[in-house]
Write an enzyme that holds these catalytic residues in place. Structure first.
Site, mmCIF file in Angstrom:
data_model
loop_
_atom_site.group_PDB
_atom_site.id
_atom_site.type_symbol
_atom_site.label_atom_id
_atom_site.label_comp_id
_atom_site.label_asym_id
_atom_site.label_seq_id
_atom_site.Cartn_x
_atom_site.Cartn_y
_atom_site.Cartn_z
ATOM 1 N N CYS A 99 -38.472 -16.805 64.493
ATOM 2 C CA CYS A 99 -38.476 -15.351 64.319
ATOM 3 C C CYS A 99 -39.192 -14.692 65.481
ATOM 4 O O CYS A 99 -38.704 -14.678 66.599
ATOM 5 C CB CYS A 99 -39.098 -14.966 62.979
ATOM 6 S SG CYS A 99 -39.029 -13.194 62.624
ATOM 7 N N CYS A 100 -40.370 -14.185 65.241
ATOM 8 C CA CYS A 100 -41.038 -13.323 66.206
ATOM 9 C C CYS A 100 -42.291 -13.951 66.772
ATOM 10 O O CYS A 100 -42.521 -13.961 67.975
ATOM 11 C CB CYS A 100 -41.415 -12.003 65.543
ATOM 12 S SG CYS A 100 -40.263 -11.427 64.312
#
Length: 764
Positions: free
Chosen positions: A423-424
């Site tokens: 994800c991030c």
């Protein structure tokens, strides 16, 4: 596990010709292969080549569809009656004769597939939103005959969990779509071929026979054998899918083009079979560089051809799409898939992991223009080659498309130089670790529950445990903290209980076989919780402690507003009085989460991250004691509230860097926007100053963790205002939001206004 395949066979000998090392040949060990064979690069970008005519023509064809998406905020097209699997669709192309790397999710560019195994309701909502009718047989199949993950979860949810979900004290839970945040080691398919990987799973399956017959840990043993069987089946499906495009991936890749293609087929299988909230790519650039360098030496590839291979690969990643609802888009706006690719970093042996291919990946932002996917992430170390640092800084200044994460912190924490980001901001060792994604809890709303005895300030219903509300004329800090601590205990239980249900059901009804087939058999699992509203809760507690905060109550005695008398220190200005409150909240909630039992004994972690859901959280949360008005968006991630970090870049960065990664090992997201003039008047000065900021923010030593993550936007607010009024002038304008990049034109008007309202640092 050692694999009993004869690697002296011509298929393997030819594919591995010239490659050094032996351990990686006898058992799956991609890191060992990389360490023995990659070529560190400490030079500059002068070797890079421009896009080929084929790349330009193909990308313009793709952009035609993207312009339609931007204009309509709707899919170009989507299936109506095909439940997608790895092999559900025939081969699809943009323009086959021009494509060096092939493969689409469906049978046409940008056409979206149906992923019913996570839940049929999201698909039904999408059909309704985009004016289509679902095939009745398809709906019957996934409503009455084949139970979905979503149905399983809601069968087991408690009334308390449903109220938490409705109120927004828990939001974004992956209970109606794929959970994602699992990174398959897609490099394995290129290095070993499918036959080798299948044989490993067969041996691991047989290895469990004795445990099964003895009845040892019986349920877990049976489940693991079934999962291994599913892995084998998925690997053979990937092989079948590749055959539709004319490739035999049963064997290892023999050259650079095959290495890119084989790796992409492995990733394509993942996004064909799952619609996870984040479908990260991993750490592929330096791995592929090994094949490119070998082809260079053999005289069968030149620099422009190498760039074309990478361009066509990245182009395909840019085209991945999932069918989402407008409600999903309000949480995670702009069609993100978080195909996160980490680039750079240092090795445990002190060599840089930057290669020429690291530059080629960043160069795609020039050859094809800025784009939000893949989510290009620089693993920053103070020891990185200075030429690469300056090139990355230049790319950020020009495109605002990169994020940066602290390699000196995470490499040391994992004792690994082969980790990536899911994800991030969520680090994990590739092929050895996976995550149970858990969205986030709203600490600002929890604070209001602590004041109002568990009654929701928006819904006016009892959501939290019924306790006596705090009725003082002026809020008392110690009483508020005691009550907040009690409600955090309650929230942690609701949160972990919901996640245990979600991930049990996801494993049961929507298992990620193709991704987990590219992991070791026995993986390290984390239960990834998260915090939203940290800066709102922090500033609210600071106001209560250092000013006088008077609740304003409605006719039922509910505190619906707050009057602040005096000033209070605000998070984001390097003021220990308030920064210590933020650190305490992070540590306090993590310890409560960590004390609870988890599904499959996953290790609890947490992030400070919101994506674009900071807008929705603001909508669901009433007036708060810091003076924030009801409905106003929260600050994203770990950011200070908009406009409150008044002392410049260094002070703001310093406040965020204090947050303890020890208690937030799923990541701490900070989005930093600065006007170009603040970095300097000329490009060389701007690059040098941005490199200096990154070195300072990420500085890591024994007693100083340093910041973990930084989004960097270099732009003027005036340009964004113009882009709102004249989107046609900025078709590729890309900005960094909380943990990912997004086309500005793809944001809703409210989200665009939120971005514009944030702090644009005017001075260092």
């Amino acid at each position: 596990m050692k694999v009993d395949i004869d690697t002296s066979d011509k298929l393997y000998a030819d594919a591995w010709l010239g490659f050094k090392g032996t351990d990686w040949k006898n058992e799956i060990n991609v890191r060992d292969f990389i360490q023995h064979n990659y070529t560190p690069y400490e030079g500059d970008e002068s070797f890079l080549a421009e896009a080929t005519p084929a790349t330009t023509e193909l990308w313009e064809k793709v952009m035609e569809g993207i312009r339609i998406e931007n204009a309509t905020h709707a899919p170009v097209d989507f299936d109506t009656n095909i439940a997608t699997t790895i092999t559900a669709h025939d081969a699809g192309y943009i323009n086959q004769p021009l494509e060096k790397i092939v493969g689409l999710q469906t049978d046409a560019p940008l056409k979206r597939a149906l992923h019913p195994f996570g839940g049929i309701n999201m698909i039904k909502s999408s059909f309704h939103a985009y004016g289509r009718e679902m095939d009745s047989e398809f709906e019957y199949l996934f409503t009455d005959l084949r139970k979905t993950h979503n149905q399983g979860v809601f069968d087991v949810y408690s009334p308390d969990m449903l109220r938490c979900r409705k109120s927004g004290v828990l939001t974004g839970l992956p209970d109606g779509y794929g959970r994602g945040r699992i990174i398959g080691d897609y490099r394995r398919v290129a290095l070993y071929g499918i036959s080798y990987l299948v044989r490993e799973r067969e041996l691991q399956f047989a290895d469990l026979q004795s445990r099964l017959e003895k009845g040892e840990d019986l349920e877990a043993t049976i489940r693991l054998r079934e999962e291994l069987a599913e892995h084998r089946h998925a690997l053979l499906q990937i092989q079948e899918m590749a055959a539709k495009y004319g490739f035999d991936i049963s064997r290892p890749a023999q050259n650079a083009q095959e290495a890119v293609q084989w790796l992409y087929f492995a990733y394509l299988a993942a996004v064909k079979s799952q619609n996870g909230g984040a479908m990260s790519l991993g750490r592929t650039a330096s791995f592929l560089d090994i094949y490119i360098e070998r082809d260079f030496k053999a005289g069968v590839l030149n620099e422009q051809q190498a760039q074309e291979l990478i361009d066509h690969f990245i182009m395909k990643i840019r085209m991945v799409r999932f069918l989402r609802t407008p409600e999903f888009d309000s949480l995670f706006s702009g069609d993100p898939i978080w195909a996160t690719e980490v680039i750079g970093g240092m090795g445990l042996d002190g060599r840089t992991l930057v290669t020429k291919n690291s530059f080629r990946y960043l160069h795609t932002l020039h050859t094809m223009g800025p784009a939000p996917e893949p989510n290009l992430t620089i693993l920053w170390s103070e020891e990185l080659p200075i030429a690469f640092k300056k090139y990355a800084a230049q790319v950020s200044i020009v495109t605002s498309s990169l994020q940066y994460e602290n390699d000196d912190l995470m490499r040391t924490d994992f004792n690994s130089d082969d980790y990536a980001i899911a994800c991030c901001v969520s680090p994990m060792v590739i092929g050895k670790q996976m995550q149970f994604f858990g969205a986030r809890a709203n600490l600002a709303k929890t604070l209001l529950y602590a004041i109002n005895g568990g009654v929701d300030e928006k819904l006016k219903i009892q959501v939290g445990p019924k306790t006596a509300p705090l009725m003082d004329d002026v809020l008392d800090y110690d009483k508020v903290m005691d009550s907040l601590d009690h409600f955090m205990d309650w929230l942690a239980v609701q949160y972990i209980s919901a996640l245990n249900i979600i991930h049990y059901m996801h494993d049961k009804y929507s298992y990620e076989a193709s991704l987990m087939a590219l992991h070791d058999r026995d993986v390290y699992r984390t239960m990834a919780c998260g915090i939203a509203g940290l800066s709102v809760a922090t500033d609210s507690l600071s106001a209560i402690k250092y000013a006088r905060v008077k609740p304003i109550r409605d006719e039922n005695g509910l505190a619906v507003d707050f009057e602040i008398d005096g000033e209070y220190p605000q998070y984001g200005n390097n003021d220990e009085r308030v920064d210590s409150i933020a650190c305490d909240l992070v540590e306090r909630f993590m310890k409560k989460i960590k004390a609870l039992p988890t599904y499959r004994n996953a290790v609890p972690t947490q992030s400070i991250l919101t994506i674009t859901s900071n807008v929705v959280y603001g909508q669901k949360t009433g007036n708060t004691p810091d003076g924030r008005r009801a409905g106003t968006p929260f600050a994203p991630g770990a950011n200070p509230m908009h406009g409150r970090d008044r002392k410049g870049a260094v002070a703001s960065l310093t406040s965020v860097a204090k947050l303890p990664f020890t208690y937030a090992k799923d990541g701490i997201s900070y989005t930093f926007s600065i006007v170009p003039a603040a970095l300097g008047k000329e490009d060389p000065v701007r690059k040098t100053n941005l490199v200096g900021l990154l070195d300072g923010y990420f500085h890591h030593e024994a007693d100083v963790e340093g910041g973990q993550h930084l989004n960097v936007n270099v732009m003027n607010r005036e340009m964004l205002l113009d882009a709102i009024e004249h989107p046609e002038k900025y078709p590729n304008l890309t900005i960094r939001v909380s943990g990912y990049a997004v086309r500005f034109n793809a944001l809703t008007r409210e989200q665009q206004q939120d971005v514009i309202s944030r702090t644009f640092t005017q001075a260092l």
